[in-house]
Design an enzyme around this catalytic site. Structure first.
Site, PDB file in Angstrom:
ATOM      1  N   ARG A  59       0.837  -1.206   0.000  1.00 58.52           N
ATOM      2  CA  ARG A  59       0.000   0.000   0.000  1.00 58.52           C
ATOM      3  C   ARG A  59       0.870   1.252   0.000  1.00 58.52           C
ATOM      4  NH1 ARG A  59      -5.392  -0.456   3.654  1.00 58.52           N
ATOM      5  NH2 ARG A  59      -5.801   1.402   2.385  1.00 58.52           N
ATOM      6  N   PHE A  60       1.935   1.210   0.802  1.00 58.96           N
ATOM      7  CA  PHE A  60       2.839   2.356   0.865  1.00 58.96           C
ATOM      8  C   PHE A  60       3.543   2.555  -0.476  1.00 58.96           C
ATOM      9  CE2 PHE A  60       6.931   4.341   2.317  1.00 58.96           C
ATOM     10  CZ  PHE A  60       6.377   5.553   2.691  1.00 58.96           C
ATOM     11  N   GLN A  61       3.891   1.458  -1.118  1.00 57.90           N
ATOM     12  CA  GLN A  61       4.507   1.536  -2.442  1.00 57.90           C
ATOM     13  C   GLN A  61       3.591   2.274  -3.415  1.00 57.90           C
ATOM     14  OE1 GLN A  61       7.604  -0.329  -3.522  1.00 57.90           O
ATOM     15  NE2 GLN A  61       7.412   1.119  -5.215  1.00 57.90           N
ATOM     16  N   ARG A  62       2.312   1.971  -3.374  1.00 56.76           N
ATOM     17  CA  ARG A  62       1.354   2.632  -4.266  1.00 56.76           C
ATOM     18  C   ARG A  62       1.220   4.118  -3.920  1.00 56.76           C
ATOM     19  NH1 ARG A  62      -1.351  -2.384  -3.536  1.00 56.76           N
ATOM     20  NH2 ARG A  62      -2.750  -1.497  -1.945  1.00 56.76           N
ATOM     21  N   CYS A  64       3.575   6.020  -2.684  1.00 53.92           N
ATOM     22  CA  CYS A  64       4.780   6.690  -3.188  1.00 53.92           C
ATOM     23  C   CYS A  64       4.731   6.838  -4.707  1.00 53.92           C
ATOM     24  CB  CYS A  64       6.025   5.917  -2.763  1.00 53.92           C
ATOM     25  SG  CYS A  64       6.397   6.026  -0.995  1.00 53.92           S
ATOM     26  N   SER A  66       2.137   7.196  -6.574  1.00 53.71           N
ATOM     27  CA  SER A  66       1.137   8.189  -6.985  1.00 53.71           C
ATOM     28  C   SER A  66       1.420   9.587  -6.432  1.00 53.71           C
ATOM     29  CB  SER A  66      -0.255   7.742  -6.538  1.00 53.71           C
ATOM     30  OG  SER A  66      -0.339   7.683  -5.125  1.00 53.71           O
ATOM     31  N   CYS A 168       1.666  23.954   7.363  1.00 56.70           N
ATOM     32  CA  CYS A 168       1.965  24.203   5.954  1.00 56.70           C
ATOM     33  C   CYS A 168       1.488  25.555   5.437  1.00 56.70           C
ATOM     34  CB  CYS A 168       1.371  23.087   5.101  1.00 56.70           C
ATOM     35  SG  CYS A 168       2.110  21.464   5.399  1.00 56.70           S
ATOM     36  N   GLY A 220       9.313  16.139   3.356  1.00 59.55           N
ATOM     37  CA  GLY A 220      10.756  16.240   3.256  1.00 59.55           C
ATOM     38  C   GLY A 220      11.246  17.414   4.085  1.00 59.55           C
TER      39      GLY A 220
END
Length: 403
Positions: A59-62, A64, A66, A168, A220
């Site tokens: 899920r985290f891969q997806r 990142c 997107s 932000c 970041g």
């Protein structure tokens, strides 16, 4: 009794600047450690000893993939995390370690950005009259404002304002504050610094807190600094980059739980629900109308855009809501791609990118050839900062402004 012949109105007139506040210089800085988004899921689950959570990693891969982010910078190296294993556990008490780290590093990174801005400005630091410092993390006394003033060797008479834990939207806030300071204090030169290190929020993954993973896919570290002043001293080769025409802030009703951060023993926890981009995009049209109606501007593609890129969905939905051409968001998307979301510093990176792209593309002004522009900051509250900007001509006589 001696009667003064000077009227209060005259005193007040002498205290104020003649002209509008302008951004006179911009500087940015990042930590040396760069992480590429394609490598980050493997790295993150390895350093947090979470590789057994295969479904969560997918899920985290997806997330990142997107994110539209290519790379980010972070103070946290693998060596630092190995020395502080509690920071890699989702619920482990680790506030002291995080606090010690951030209190030391936030001023250092801010100093690096400030030095770049001062170098471009080209004036002696003795001319800096005010310092506005902003960071989300590392509350301490004396604060990061004091520390960076000391590091830079600013005059001991410099008037300081420290802003902690705004989030932000504060990249817009600092410009609003700097405008007021510059226009109401004749000769003022305001050094603004936003320095963000997200070590407070780093932790291992949790299957029950997926919004925390969203933050890990986006955030970041970085710092940005600007010099703001009115009535540029042309004899000293001061040159404006953007004029700050107006500034406003508004809270979106019913959204106080939309972006939430809490400082706990485990560090800074945050909640980022899926409907944040919709809340923000729904507010933009009204903010634009309020800001630009007095100027007779109604075509949102006729202005340049400097938008806090909180995430790709925010940019996509704002773009769709006001029918923007894809090119209008280029500066924001470039910064998101190359740096990620650096909280308050991000939109100042976008402002820097705007003037550089404008020069590289051969435009006549610092705003992609356009006169009017808007800067948006979005963050907890939900709070929206709206800054109306006016560009300046790019000329061969002012080569330094594009470096």
């Amino acid at each position: 009794m001696v009667t003064s012949t000077v009227k209060l109105e005259e005193v007040r007139r002498m205290q104020r600047a003649e002209g509008m506040a302008a951004v006179l210089a911009i500087g940015t800085a990042t930590p040396a450690n760069c992480v590429y988004q394609t490598d980050y899921p493997d790295y993150y689950f390895r350093v947090t000893n979470s590789e057994h959570l295969t479904n969560l990693k997918e899920r985290f891969q997806r997330m990142c993939e997107s994110s539209q982010i290519r790379k980010r910078y972070t103070h946290l190296t693998e060596e630092i995390l190995q020395e502080n294993p509690s920071m890699c556990v989702f619920t482990a008490p680790s506030l002291d370690a995080r606090q010690d780290m951030v209190v030391a590093e936030v001023p250092k990174l801010g100093k690096a950005a400030a030095e770049e801005a001062i170098k471009e400005w080209g004036q002696p630091m003795s001319r800096i009259t005010h310092l506005v410092f902003c960071t989300t993390n590392g509350v301490d006394m004396p604060g990061a404002d004091y520390q960076v003033a000391k590091m830079l060797g600013l005059p001991t008479s410099v008037k300081r304002l420290m802003m902690y834990q705004q989030g932000c939207f504060a990249g817009g806030t600092v410009l609003r504050v700097a405008k007021d300071l510059a226009e109401n204090n004749r000769g003022a030169r305001v050094l603004v610094v936003c320095s963000e290190i997200m070590a407070m929020a780093f932790r291992g993954p949790s299957e029950s807190h997926l919004d925390s993973l969203v933050g890990h896919a986006l955030f970041g570290d970085g710092a940005a600094a600007v010099i703001v002043g009115s009535d540029p001293d042309e004899a000293a080769d001061e040159r404006p980059l953007f004029q700050i025409v107006s500034a406003s802030q508004t809270i979106l009703p019913g959204t106080e739980d939309a972006i939430v951060g809490h400082l706990r023993e485990v560090g800074l926890t945050f909640h980022l629900p899926k409907d944040v981009p919709e809340f923000i995009s729904d507010s933009v049209e009204g903010a634009l109308t309020d800001a630009f109606m007095p100027l007779g501007v109604h075509d949102w593609n006729s202005i340049f855009w400097v938008v806090h890129p909180g995430g790709p969905a925010i940019l996509d939905q704002v773009e769709e809501k006001v029918a923007l051409h894809k090119a209008r968001m280029r500066a924001s998307r470039n910064v998101l791609s190359e740096y990620g979301n650096m909280a308050s510093a991000t939109v100042l990176f976008v402002l820097d990118e705007m003037r550089k792209l404008s020069a590289d593309d051969g435009h006549a002004t610092t705003g992609e050839g356009m006169d009017w522009g808007v800067l948006f900051g979005f963050g907890p509250g939900l709070t929206v900062e709206t800054i109306v900007l006016h560009s300046v001509p790019i000329t061969a006589a002012a080569p330094l402004i594009m470096q």
